[in-house]
Write a protein that holds these residues in place. Structure first.
Motif: not given
Length: 192
Positions: A24, A42, A45-46, A56, A111, A114-115, A118, A120
């Motif tokens: 990314w 979001d 991320s999903k 990522v 970022v 939020n990852l 989720n 990540v």
């Protein structure tokens, strides 16, 4: 025979984890993760998770850590406006209004956060020094002995990034520099 040790990554329960990473970019001129003008953070991320990725490789320019004016005084909106990317400003206002007026570094943190929300993992990838396109054989900041690459600034930036994310549990690694490139003799440069 050459024996190469195997590195095994384990989670907090000691269970083996295999990384399945997607790239990314956040190292280009705006110094903001791409795509935030097109979809909510979001949702991106999903989507990464739904495609089977658990990691990522998030790129970043060294200036994000070494140029406080860029990182802390320029907002996402200002970054896109100075590049005359007004459609992107409107897109971010529509899809990610929460980050529009954040300083660039704080948007980067959003970022990563939020990852993590989720599930990540993130590998922070120092891509280049100044935000922009990377990479070519005549890149002036490729690595050691290039005119725009300062090892002391590079080490300071890496150290600062590592310190700022040291307690962020979904940050699992950091690349030291993207793709050494050009015509230099990199193995020997490392040992200098």
């Amino acid at each position: 025979a050459l024996i190469i040790p195997q590195t095994i990554i384990v989670d907090e329960k000691g269970q083996r984890v295999k990384l399945a990473c997607v790239n990314w970019p956040a190292h280009l001129q705006p110094a903001v993760a791409e795509g935030l003008s097109k979809q909510p953070l979001d949702s991106i991320s999903k989507k990464i998770v739904s495609m089977g990725f658990n990691c990522v490789r998030l790129t970043w320019p060294l200036d994000l850590m070494t140029n406080d004016t860029l990182a802390l005084k320029v907002t996402v909106k200002q970054s896109f406006e100075r590049l005359n990317l007004l459609d992107d400003v409107l897109g971010i206002q529509t899809h990610n209004p929460k980050i529009l007026n954040l300083p660039i570094f704080n948007a980067f943190q959003e970022v990563v956060s939020n990852l993590g929300q989720n599930g990540v993992m993130v590998i922070l990838d120092n891509h280049l020094t100044t935000p922009g396109w990377c990479c070519s054989d005549n890149d002036l900041d490729a690595f050691f002995e290039y005119p725009n690459f300062d090892p002391a600034v590079w080490a300071k930036g890496l150290s600062k990034m590592a310190s700022l994310f040291r307690n962020v549990t979904n940050v699992v690694g950091m690349s030291l520099r993207n793709e050494p490139r050009g015509t230099r003799d990199y193995p020997n440069l490392w040992f200098k």
